[in-house]
Every structure is written in C-alpha cells, then in structure tokens.
Design a protein around this motif. Structure first.
Motif, PDB file in Angstrom:
ATOM      1  N   ASP A 185       0.818  -1.213   0.000  1.00  0.00           N
ATOM      2  CA  ASP A 185       0.000   0.000   0.000  1.00  0.00           C
ATOM      3  C   ASP A 185       0.854   1.267   0.000  1.00  0.00           C
ATOM      4  O   ASP A 185       0.332   2.380   0.127  1.00  0.00           O
ATOM      5  CB  ASP A 185      -0.929   0.008   1.220  1.00  0.00           C
ATOM      6  N   CYS A 186       2.156   1.099  -0.165  1.00  0.00           N
ATOM      7  CA  CYS A 186       3.079   2.240  -0.075  1.00  0.00           C
ATOM      8  C   CYS A 186       2.831   3.295  -1.141  1.00  0.00           C
ATOM      9  O   CYS A 186       3.188   4.467  -0.952  1.00  0.00           O
ATOM     10  CB  CYS A 186       4.525   1.761  -0.143  1.00  0.00           C
ATOM     11  N   PHE A 187       2.201   2.911  -2.258  1.00  0.00           N
ATOM     12  CA  PHE A 187       1.955   3.881  -3.331  1.00  0.00           C
ATOM     13  C   PHE A 187       0.946   4.937  -2.916  1.00  0.00           C
ATOM     14  O   PHE A 187       0.794   5.953  -3.585  1.00  0.00           O
ATOM     15  CB  PHE A 187       1.468   3.144  -4.585  1.00  0.00           C
ATOM     16  N   GLN A 188       0.238   4.686  -1.804  1.00  0.00           N
ATOM     17  CA  GLN A 188      -0.740   5.642  -1.309  1.00  0.00           C
ATOM     18  C   GLN A 188      -0.135   6.695  -0.393  1.00  0.00           C
ATOM     19  O   GLN A 188      -0.842   7.622   0.019  1.00  0.00           O
ATOM     20  CB  GLN A 188      -1.844   4.890  -0.548  1.00  0.00           C
ATOM     21  N   LEU A 189       1.131   6.560  -0.051  1.00  0.00           N
ATOM     22  CA  LEU A 189       1.743   7.537   0.845  1.00  0.00           C
ATOM     23  C   LEU A 189       1.603   8.950   0.277  1.00  0.00           C
ATOM     24  O   LEU A 189       1.849   9.175  -0.917  1.00  0.00           O
ATOM     25  CB  LEU A 189       3.215   7.204   1.073  1.00  0.00           C
ATOM     26  N   PRO A 190       1.216   9.911   1.104  1.00  0.00           N
ATOM     27  CA  PRO A 190       1.002  11.274   0.615  1.00  0.00           C
ATOM     28  C   PRO A 190       2.182  11.877  -0.141  1.00  0.00           C
ATOM     29  O   PRO A 190       1.977  12.680  -1.051  1.00  0.00           O
ATOM     30  CB  PRO A 190       0.720  12.044   1.912  1.00  0.00           C
ATOM     31  N   VAL A 191       3.410  11.491   0.209  1.00  0.00           N
ATOM     32  CA  VAL A 191       4.571  12.071  -0.467  1.00  0.00           C
ATOM     33  C   VAL A 191       4.577  11.755  -1.961  1.00  0.00           C
ATOM     34  O   VAL A 191       5.208  12.453  -2.758  1.00  0.00           O
ATOM     35  CB  VAL A 191       5.883  11.589   0.194  1.00  0.00           C
ATOM     36  N   LEU A 192       3.835  10.708  -2.369  1.00  0.00           N
ATOM     37  CA  LEU A 192       3.783  10.334  -3.786  1.00  0.00           C
ATOM     38  C   LEU A 192       2.572  10.929  -4.504  1.00  0.00           C
ATOM     39  O   LEU A 192       2.427  10.751  -5.716  1.00  0.00           O
ATOM     40  CB  LEU A 192       3.759   8.811  -3.924  1.00  0.00           C
ATOM     41  N   TYR A 193       1.705  11.646  -3.775  1.00  0.00           N
ATOM     42  CA  TYR A 193       0.509  12.222  -4.387  1.00  0.00           C
ATOM     43  C   TYR A 193       0.893  13.234  -5.472  1.00  0.00           C
ATOM     44  O   TYR A 193       1.660  14.181  -5.237  1.00  0.00           O
ATOM     45  CB  TYR A 193      -0.355  12.908  -3.324  1.00  0.00           C
ATOM     46  N   GLY A 194       0.367  13.032  -6.675  1.00  0.00           N
ATOM     47  CA  GLY A 194       0.584  13.978  -7.766  1.00  0.00           C
ATOM     48  C   GLY A 194       2.009  14.071  -8.263  1.00  0.00           C
ATOM     49  O   GLY A 194       2.360  15.031  -8.973  1.00  0.00           O
ATOM     50  N   GLN A 195       2.843  13.087  -7.947  1.00  0.00           N
ATOM     51  CA  GLN A 195       4.254  13.138  -8.350  1.00  0.00           C
ATOM     52  C   GLN A 195       4.436  12.625  -9.788  1.00  0.00           C
ATOM     53  O   GLN A 195       3.632  11.842 -10.286  1.00  0.00           O
ATOM     54  CB  GLN A 195       5.105  12.299  -7.397  1.00  0.00           C
ATOM     55  N   GLU A 237      -1.989  20.353  -1.805  1.00  0.00           N
ATOM     56  CA  GLU A 237      -2.744  19.220  -1.274  1.00  0.00           C
ATOM     57  C   GLU A 237      -1.785  18.142  -0.741  1.00  0.00           C
ATOM     58  O   GLU A 237      -2.043  17.525   0.294  1.00  0.00           O
ATOM     59  CB  GLU A 237      -3.654  18.619  -2.355  1.00  0.00           C
ATOM     60  N   ARG A 238      -0.680  17.930  -1.460  1.00  0.00           N
ATOM     61  CA  ARG A 238       0.312  16.939  -1.014  1.00  0.00           C
ATOM     62  C   ARG A 238       0.888  17.350   0.346  1.00  0.00           C
ATOM     63  O   ARG A 238       1.022  16.519   1.250  1.00  0.00           O
ATOM     64  CB  ARG A 238       1.422  16.803  -2.054  1.00  0.00           C
ATOM     65  N   LYS A 239       1.186  18.623   0.496  1.00  0.00           N
ATOM     66  CA  LYS A 239       1.733  19.124   1.762  1.00  0.00           C
ATOM     67  C   LYS A 239       0.738  18.909   2.898  1.00  0.00           C
ATOM     68  O   LYS A 239       1.110  18.519   4.014  1.00  0.00           O
ATOM     69  CB  LYS A 239       2.088  20.604   1.623  1.00  0.00           C
ATOM     70  N   ARG A 240      -0.531  19.135   2.591  1.00  0.00           N
ATOM     71  CA  ARG A 240      -1.571  18.966   3.607  1.00  0.00           C
ATOM     72  C   ARG A 240      -1.670  17.498   4.040  1.00  0.00           C
ATOM     73  O   ARG A 240      -1.845  17.191   5.225  1.00  0.00           O
ATOM     74  CB  ARG A 240      -2.909  19.453   3.027  1.00  0.00           C
ATOM     75  N   MET A 241      -1.547  16.601   3.093  1.00  0.00           N
ATOM     76  CA  MET A 241      -1.622  15.170   3.399  1.00  0.00           C
ATOM     77  C   MET A 241      -0.354  14.672   4.096  1.00  0.00           C
ATOM     78  O   MET A 241      -0.425  13.852   5.020  1.00  0.00           O
ATOM     79  CB  MET A 241      -1.839  14.367   2.114  1.00  0.00           C
ATOM     80  N   VAL A 242       0.805  15.157   3.656  1.00  0.00           N
ATOM     81  CA  VAL A 242       2.079  14.701   4.231  1.00  0.00           C
ATOM     82  C   VAL A 242       2.145  15.021   5.723  1.00  0.00           C
ATOM     83  O   VAL A 242       2.783  14.299   6.497  1.00  0.00           O
ATOM     84  CB  VAL A 242       3.274  15.330   3.482  1.00  0.00           C
ATOM     85  N   ALA A 243       1.466  16.087   6.135  1.00  0.00           N
ATOM     86  CA  ALA A 243       1.455  16.442   7.557  1.00  0.00           C
ATOM     87  C   ALA A 243       0.904  15.309   8.413  1.00  0.00           C
ATOM     88  O   ALA A 243       1.209  15.213   9.610  1.00  0.00           O
ATOM     89  CB  ALA A 243       0.639  17.715   7.773  1.00  0.00           C
ATOM     90  N   GLU A 244       0.110  14.430   7.802  1.00  0.00           N
ATOM     91  CA  GLU A 244      -0.468  13.300   8.535  1.00  0.00           C
ATOM     92  C   GLU A 244       0.101  11.961   8.074  1.00  0.00           C
ATOM     93  O   GLU A 244      -0.450  10.903   8.374  1.00  0.00           O
ATOM     94  CB  GLU A 244      -1.989  13.308   8.390  1.00  0.00           C
ATOM     95  N   GLN A 245       1.220  12.008   7.344  1.00  0.00           N
ATOM     96  CA  GLN A 245       1.738  10.781   6.727  1.00  0.00           C
ATOM     97  C   GLN A 245       2.161   9.723   7.754  1.00  0.00           C
ATOM     98  O   GLN A 245       1.875   8.535   7.576  1.00  0.00           O
ATOM     99  CB  GLN A 245       2.915  11.104   5.802  1.00  0.00           C
ATOM    100  N   ASP A 246       2.847  10.137   8.806  1.00  0.00           N
ATOM    101  CA  ASP A 246       3.307   9.155   9.790  1.00  0.00           C
ATOM    102  C   ASP A 246       2.141   8.416  10.429  1.00  0.00           C
ATOM    103  O   ASP A 246       2.166   7.192  10.582  1.00  0.00           O
ATOM    104  CB  ASP A 246       4.157   9.837  10.871  1.00  0.00           C
TER     105      ASP A 246
END
Length: 344
Positions: A109-119, A311-320
């Motif tokens: 499920d690692c492809f769902q990590l926020p850091v990869l959103y829109g990359q 949006e990616r930044k907003r999601m990454v804030a909750e990535q951990d």
C-alpha cells in the motif's frame, strides 16, 4: 503352448512391466508445462494485451516446452482473490494490482503515501525499480510464495470520476461514496477528504455504478474506456494523479521452481526486454483514453501543479499517522522518502 514359448512371453511381459514406469516418466517429461494466467480485466484492457504478448513470446522462446493460457475478465479469480490462489498454487501466474494484495503484504500500500501524491512518473519508477521496490519484492516472495518476474507494469495514474456531481477540486468529494479498488490507503484518502470509501471488485463496477451503489470511483482513464463506464453514468472527472497503479507480474513459487535455470532466465529476460514498451504503451493509452472519455461527454478538471503541491503538503502532515493506520512499515516510508528527496 510349449514351456519355452511360455517362458519367453513371461520374460517379455516382465521386462515390459519394469520399463513401463520409465516410459511414462519420459512421456510426462516431454509434455509442456502448463502456465495459466489469471486477469480480471477485459481482453481490450492493455494489461491483458501486454500480458498476452508476453505469454506468446515465452511460448516461442521455450520451443513449446511452456504452454500458456490466459483467463480474462475474472474467469478464474478476481484480483482481490488471486493472491491466495498464488499462495495455494492454484494458478501459475497473475499480475495483480499492488492494492489488491495489501491484505497479505501491507507494504504494497506504499503507493498511497502522501509524499507520492501527484508526483511525476519518473519519481514513481525510481521508487518501484529501486530500493523500495526491492524491499517490497522480498516480502511478496515470502508472504505470497511467489516470484516477482521483474519491473512492474504501469496501469497509469488514478483519478476521481463522478456519476452525477461535478468535481472541480478535492473539496467537491466531501460526502460522496467513492468506490476504490482495495487497500487501506485509498480508503484513508477518501476519509481524509470527507468522502465515504467503498471497495468493489472491478468486474462488478459497471452494474454497481449504474445502480447507484456508489457516487463515483477511483480508477484510470484507460480502465474506464475498457469498461465503457460512460454507459454506467460517469459524467465528470478530476485528473489529479493521486497515485499510479502498478501491476506486479507474479509467478507461483511452485511453478517457478519447476523451471530449469535456463527457462527462468528466459522468462526474466523476455519480460525485462519488453516491459519498457509495455509501460510506454500504457502511458499512451491513458492519454488516448482521456480523449475518448471526453468524446463521450465526460467533463475533466485538472488541478494546477501548485494546487497538487499544496494538497500533497496537507496530506504529508499526517503521513506518519497514516502509515501506521494502513500498516506501511517505517522502513518502507524511510526508503520512499529518500527517493522522493533525491528527486527534489
């Protein structure tokens, strides 16, 4: 009958009885090995087209010693169940989406990590072809009892599609019931945006969508075209490239171990030689599919790079916290963050 003749017949019969098992073993050894491939998408889908091309090349390169069969449209197993079939040796080959095996290999499920959103696709390929992919493959080998044939096959970027409600931005998804293809990560993103997640196997999507089981779905342009989902009511799309779906080419370990070293090398080499073309074909198909969807009246919205980054930044804030929730290991997060940082 003379005693001499009787003894001769007895001797011949005895020799035949001794040699019979050897003849049977020889005949079995000459029989081609059966390789059944299970896919749950339609024959027109480019995953099917790519895998069919690969199987044809394998048959030719094996000089008939490997006989391949392809079972499409979920004839054998939907992708959500094919992982268990591989574990049990009930099918020789599959190319499931990574999201469909997350119940067995949670790091898939690692492809769902926020850091990869829109990359961009280049970064994604560095992830799957590099150390993160190798780390995932080792887990697949152990938990699915399957051999990863080589680099993954891109399905393409996944986006949001809606039957009735226009979706110009992520805020428009709030309150909608959104079908996804499986995995805790997609469900997390839907909930993060205020939507209600639903998981439905792909062969059941057209009917479920037309009956209003869900309001929209996460999928790709090409997948929508292959299923003609405009006939099921899709009218709007938000192409945000939220993640890229990857198909993982797998051979059951039972089958792989039956192959000779030369046959294993042949199958590996044929895949490696052709997967760049398959990936390029898939990317071109996604672009062409968008034009087809637009021709059937589906209205697209596209976020700007700045909007996607925000949006990616907003999601990454909750990535951990998200990684803990969807059971992606800290080691996998670390490996992917390293790749993402190296490309920034």
């Amino acid at each position: 009958m003379t005693p001499r003749l009787s003894r001769r017949r007895f001797a011949l019969a005895s020799v035949a009885a001794i040699l019979a098992p050897a003849f049977v073993r020889s005949a079995r050894a000459d029989e081609p090995m059966r390789l059944r491939l299970s896919l749950d998408t339609a024959p027109s889908h480019l995953r099917n087209v790519s895998m069919k091309d690969y199987l044809g090349k394998v048959e030719a390169a094996s000089n008939g010693k490997i006989k391949t069969e392809i079972f499409e449209s979920g004839q054998l197993y939907p992708d959500l169940e094919v992982g268990k079939a591989l574990i049990q040796g009930q099918v020789e080959m599959a190319a499931p989406g990574s999201w469909t095996i997350t119940g067995i290999v949670s790091d898939a499920d690692c492809f769902q990590l926020p850091v990869l959103y829109g990359q961009p696709i280049d970064l994604i390929h560095r992830v799957i072809d590099g150390k993160p992919g190798q780390y995932l493959n080792a887990q697949i080998q152990q938990k699915l009892r399957s051999h990863v044939l080589g680099p993954y096959l891109d399905l393409g970027f996944q986006n949001w599609y809606s039957a009735n409600k226009p979706i110009a931005g992520l805020a428009d998804l709030k309150g909608m019931k959104i079908r996804n293809s499986g995995g805790a990560g997609q469900a997390w993103r839907a909930r993060f945006l205020g939507a209600i997640p639903n998981t439905t196997a792909w062969p059941n999507v057209p009917l479920a969508l037309s009956q209003g089981t869900f309001d929209g779905l996460v999928s790709s342009n090409e997948s929508l075209v292959s299923a003609k989902l405009w006939d099921s009511g899709v009218k709007f799309a938000l192409e945000d490239h939220q993640f890229i779906a990857e198909y993982i080419p797998l051979l059951s370990q039972v089958f792989w171990d039956k192959l000779s070293p030369d046959q294993q090398k042949m199958m590996t080499d044929v895949w490696a030689q052709n997967v760049p073309t398959y990936r390029a074909n898939m990317a071109a198909a996604q672009t062409k599919a968008r034009a087809t969807l637009e021709a059937h009246g589906i209205k697209f919205s596209d976020p700007t790079p700045e909007q996607s980054a925000a949006e990616r930044k907003r999601m990454v804030a909750e990535q951990d916290q998200m990684a803990k929730e969807i059971k992606v290991s800290p080691e996998m997060v670390k490996l992917i963050m390293a790749e993402a940082s190296s490309g920034s």
